[in-house]
Scaffold this active site. Structure first.
Site, PDB file in Angstrom:
ATOM      1  CG  HIS A 146      -0.818  -8.910  -0.058  1.00 21.05           C
ATOM      2  ND1 HIS A 146      -0.424  -7.609   0.063  1.00 21.05           N
ATOM      3  CD2 HIS A 146      -2.169  -8.852  -0.167  1.00 21.05           C
ATOM      4  CE1 HIS A 146      -1.473  -6.808   0.027  1.00 21.05           C
ATOM      5  NE2 HIS A 146      -2.545  -7.546  -0.113  1.00 21.05           N
ATOM      6  CB  SER A 203     -13.257  -5.615   0.164  1.00 20.61           C
ATOM      7  OG  SER A 203     -11.968  -5.244  -0.257  1.00 20.61           O
ATOM      8  N   PRO A 204     -15.108  -5.828   3.444  1.00 20.96           N
ATOM      9  CG  PRO A 204     -15.176  -5.342   5.739  1.00 20.96           C
ATOM     10  CD  PRO A 204     -14.248  -5.379   4.555  1.00 20.96           C
ATOM     11  CG  LEU A 205     -17.889  -1.672   4.789  1.00 18.72           C
ATOM     12  CD1 LEU A 205     -17.247  -0.354   5.232  1.00 18.72           C
ATOM     13  CD2 LEU A 205     -19.297  -1.798   5.358  1.00 18.72           C
ATOM     14  N   GLY A 206     -17.843  -4.207   0.567  1.00 23.50           N
ATOM     15  CA  GLY A 206     -17.907  -4.250  -0.899  1.00 23.50           C
ATOM     16  C   GLY A 206     -17.182  -3.073  -1.516  1.00 23.50           C
ATOM     17  N   GLY A 235     -16.926  -0.249  -0.392  1.00 24.84           N
ATOM     18  CA  GLY A 235     -17.738   0.956  -0.173  1.00 24.84           C
ATOM     19  C   GLY A 235     -19.120   0.871  -0.797  1.00 24.84           C
ATOM     20  CG  PHE A 236     -21.691  -1.172  -4.489  1.00 32.66           C
ATOM     21  CD1 PHE A 236     -21.988  -0.135  -5.361  1.00 32.66           C
ATOM     22  CD2 PHE A 236     -22.561  -2.247  -4.417  1.00 32.66           C
ATOM     23  CE1 PHE A 236     -23.134  -0.164  -6.153  1.00 32.66           C
ATOM     24  CE2 PHE A 236     -23.706  -2.293  -5.201  1.00 32.66           C
ATOM     25  CZ  PHE A 236     -23.995  -1.248  -6.076  1.00 32.66           C
ATOM     26  CE1 TYR A 256      -2.887  -3.195   0.375  1.00 30.21           C
ATOM     27  CE2 TYR A 256      -3.110  -2.766   2.727  1.00 30.21           C
ATOM     28  CZ  TYR A 256      -3.377  -3.547   1.616  1.00 30.21           C
ATOM     29  OH  TYR A 256      -4.153  -4.676   1.748  1.00 30.21           O
TER      30      TYR A 256
HETATM   31  N1  NAP Z   1      -5.578  -9.165   1.539  1.00 26.05           N
HETATM   32  C1  NAP Z   1      -5.933  -8.499   0.477  1.00 26.05           C
HETATM   33  O1  NAP Z   1      -5.605  -8.877  -0.660  1.00 26.05           O
HETATM   34  C2  NAP Z   1      -6.759  -7.250   0.633  1.00 26.05           C
HETATM   35  C3  NAP Z   1      -7.414  -6.681  -0.471  1.00 26.05           C
HETATM   36  C4  NAP Z   1      -8.190  -5.550  -0.258  1.00 26.05           C
HETATM   37  C5  NAP Z   1      -8.308  -5.001   1.016  1.00 26.05           C
HETATM   38  N2  NAP Z   1      -7.651  -5.571   2.064  1.00 26.05           N
HETATM   39  C6  NAP Z   1      -7.772  -5.061   3.441  1.00 26.05           C
HETATM   40  O2  NAP Z   1      -9.143  -4.848   3.750  1.00 26.05           O
HETATM   41  C7  NAP Z   1      -9.353  -3.498   4.133  1.00 26.05           C
HETATM   42  C8  NAP Z   1     -10.726  -3.017   3.723  1.00 26.05           C
HETATM   43  O3  NAP Z   1     -10.975  -3.240   2.364  1.00 26.05           O
HETATM   44  P1  NAP Z   1     -11.413  -2.101   1.345  1.00 26.05           P
HETATM   45  O4  NAP Z   1     -10.939  -0.789   1.819  1.00 26.05           O
HETATM   46  O5  NAP Z   1     -11.039  -2.596   0.007  1.00 26.05           O
HETATM   47  O6  NAP Z   1     -12.985  -2.147   1.334  1.00 26.05           O
HETATM   48  P2  NAP Z   1     -14.210  -1.883   2.318  1.00 26.05           P
HETATM   49  O7  NAP Z   1     -13.787  -1.877   3.711  1.00 26.05           O
HETATM   50  O8  NAP Z   1     -15.232  -2.837   1.873  1.00 26.05           O
HETATM   51  O9  NAP Z   1     -14.678  -0.425   1.856  1.00 26.05           O
HETATM   52  C9  NAP Z   1     -13.908   0.718   2.008  1.00 26.05           C
HETATM   53  C10 NAP Z   1     -14.694   1.877   1.405  1.00 26.05           C
HETATM   54  O10 NAP Z   1     -15.897   2.047   2.140  1.00 26.05           O
HETATM   55  C11 NAP Z   1     -16.030   3.387   2.560  1.00 26.05           C
HETATM   56  N3  NAP Z   1     -16.649   3.370   3.890  1.00 26.05           N
HETATM   57  C12 NAP Z   1     -16.146   2.803   5.016  1.00 26.05           C
HETATM   58  N4  NAP Z   1     -17.029   2.914   6.027  1.00 26.05           N
HETATM   59  C13 NAP Z   1     -18.083   3.581   5.545  1.00 26.05           C
HETATM   60  C14 NAP Z   1     -19.301   4.002   6.114  1.00 26.05           C
HETATM   61  N5  NAP Z   1     -19.602   3.733   7.385  1.00 26.05           N
HETATM   62  N6  NAP Z   1     -20.180   4.676   5.329  1.00 26.05           N
HETATM   63  C15 NAP Z   1     -19.889   4.943   4.046  1.00 26.05           C
HETATM   64  N7  NAP Z   1     -18.755   4.559   3.430  1.00 26.05           N
HETATM   65  C16 NAP Z   1     -17.858   3.878   4.183  1.00 26.05           C
HETATM   66  C17 NAP Z   1     -14.631   3.934   2.603  1.00 26.05           C
HETATM   67  O11 NAP Z   1     -14.703   5.318   2.392  1.00 26.05           O
HETATM   68  P3  NAP Z   1     -13.860   6.374   3.245  1.00 26.05           P
HETATM   69  O12 NAP Z   1     -12.435   6.054   2.969  1.00 26.05           O
HETATM   70  O13 NAP Z   1     -14.312   7.654   2.695  1.00 26.05           O
HETATM   71  O14 NAP Z   1     -14.192   6.186   4.687  1.00 26.05           O
HETATM   72  C18 NAP Z   1     -13.959   3.190   1.445  1.00 26.05           C
HETATM   73  O15 NAP Z   1     -14.206   3.834   0.223  1.00 26.05           O
HETATM   74  C19 NAP Z   1      -8.191  -2.749   3.460  1.00 26.05           C
HETATM   75  O16 NAP Z   1      -7.925  -1.517   4.091  1.00 26.05           O
HETATM   76  C20 NAP Z   1      -7.067  -3.729   3.633  1.00 26.05           C
HETATM   77  O17 NAP Z   1      -6.557  -3.636   4.948  1.00 26.05           O
HETATM   78  C21 NAP Z   1      -6.889  -6.686   1.888  1.00 26.05           C
END
Ligand code: NAP
Length: 321
Positions: free
Chosen positions: A130, A209-212, A214-215, A58
């Site tokens: 990873h 990515s539990p929030l899809g 952000g979607f 990252y």
């Molecule tokens: N192992 C792997 O290959 C891998 C791959 C992907 C991700 N990850 C890990 O998983 C973590 C999370 O995944 P992710 O960031 O891809 O996806 P996510 O947690 O599903 O979604 C993040 C998005 O949701 C938005 N968001 C968060 N909380 C919100 C809320 N309460 N209301 C509205 N929007 C909200 C964030 O916006 P804002 O930033 O504006 O808050 C961001 O755009 C990463 O940070 C990383 O540590 C690991």
């Protein structure tokens, strides 16, 4: 904040973690604000979110520096996790995100030293591979990871996006503390085999990515909201026609949220938390308000009828990548 014991390793994590990827990598580059990210990390720890996830990928590298600075003086209050084994090709970034697995033992050995330096610590609590490198037998990569535990540089080691076969082969060499894989209301593949395998074998499951991406929070309702340089704009599920059809999923999440006087983000996280006691999702957020919203998901109890309704939501249009 509730905590969860994730499997046999004895690793105790806050019931949700904080994913720091979006603070330095692939999303909304023009809106990035290191000062706000610093506040988010510190506030997370104040709120009891003690599981912090980053990776050398990252940035590359700058996210670990950001996390290290934010945790200075508070290192012992958190379970600090980072990852190695994915190398980016920055020549096309961010128009195209291209990463290559590198699971060679010498790469793993060198990577942890860089991560420890950037994080400002002498050990990480969880060091994760990873991706599995198809060019290197998992036994060789995992053997190198296990050496880092013996050397005191990592307390526990984990895998990311691994299949059951890899989990079994790695476990034969050294315990796999955790598996990190994508799991959310629109990415359910792990429910078929990997997640039950983890539960049966004492391995913690960390949904990314539990929030899809952000979607599922309902804040992305049109492809126009994502600049072309945002990684999501390049993914099939966020293509204009797919995204429009995928809003049916968000509408279903919002319906459940209204019944509970909760936000869609909280429902999406509560559904993930309901998938098993060994599950600790890692929502990513760069804003205090979102962090505080997400933390409350831990106290949202979904009933059987809610879970049936959420389980019955339509499958997404478009693949993950
Ligand atoms: N192992 C792997 O290959 C891998 C791959 C992907 C991700 N990850 C890990 O998983 C973590 C999370 O995944 P992710 O960031 O891809 O996806 P996510 O947690 O599903 O979604 C993040 C998005 O949701 C938005 N968001 C968060 N909380 C919100 C809320 N309460 N209301 C509205 N929007 C909200 C964030 O916006 P804002 O930033 O504006 O808050 C961001 O755009 C990463 O940070 C990383 O540590 C690991």
């Amino acid at each position: 904040m509730k905590t969860r014991l994730t499997g046999d390793s004895g690793l105790e994590l806050s019931a949700i973690g904080l994913g720091c990827m979006g603070m330095s990598w692939v999303y909304a580059e023009s809106e990035r604000d290191d000062a706000e990210s610093d506040r988010v990390i510190k506030r997370a720890v104040d709120l009891g979110v003690t599981f912090i996830d980053t990776a050398d990928l990252y940035g590359p590298f700058t996210n670990e520096e950001l996390v290290g600075r934010a945790l200075a003086g508070r290192r012992d209050e958190v379970v600090l996790a980072t990852k190695c084994g994915l190398v980016p090709d920055m020549s096309l970034y961010p128009t195209k995100v291209k990463v290559t697995p590198n699971g060679r033992p010498e790469h793993i050995r060198a990577s942890i030293d860089g991560s420890l330096r950037r994080l400002g610590t002498d050990h990480v609590d969880l060091y994760q591979l990873h991706r599995i490198d198809p060019e290197v037998p998992i036994e060789e990569s995992w053997g190198a990871m296990a050496e880092l535990v013996a050397a005191g540089k990592a307390r526990h080691i984990g895998l990311s996006e691994a299949k059951v076969e890899h989990l079994e082969r790695a476990s034969a060499i050294h315990p796999v503390a955790t598996l990190q894989s994508e799991l959310s209301l629109w990415s359910r593949d792990p429910l078929a085999d990997v997640l039950p395998w983890c539960q049966a074998n004492g391995v913690g499951f960390l949904p990314f990515s539990p929030l899809g991406r952000g979607f599922l929070t309902g804040t992305i309702r049109s492809a126009d909201q994502l600049p072309p340089s945002d990684f999501r704009a390049q993914q099939p599920r966020f293509a204009p026609t797919a995204l429009e059809r995928n809003l049916r999923i968000v509408d279903g999440v919002e319906k459940v949220a209204q019944r509970h006087d909760a936000t869609p983000a909280q429902v999406a996280l509560a559904w993930v938390l309901a998938q098993g006691p060994h599950v600790v999702p890692i929502p990513g957020s760069t804003r205090l308000a979102h962090l505080e919203d997400n933390v409350k998901s831990v106290d949202l109890e979904l009933g059987e009828a809610d879970l049936v309704e959420l389980d019955g939501l339509p499958a997404p249009v478009g693949t993950r990548f």
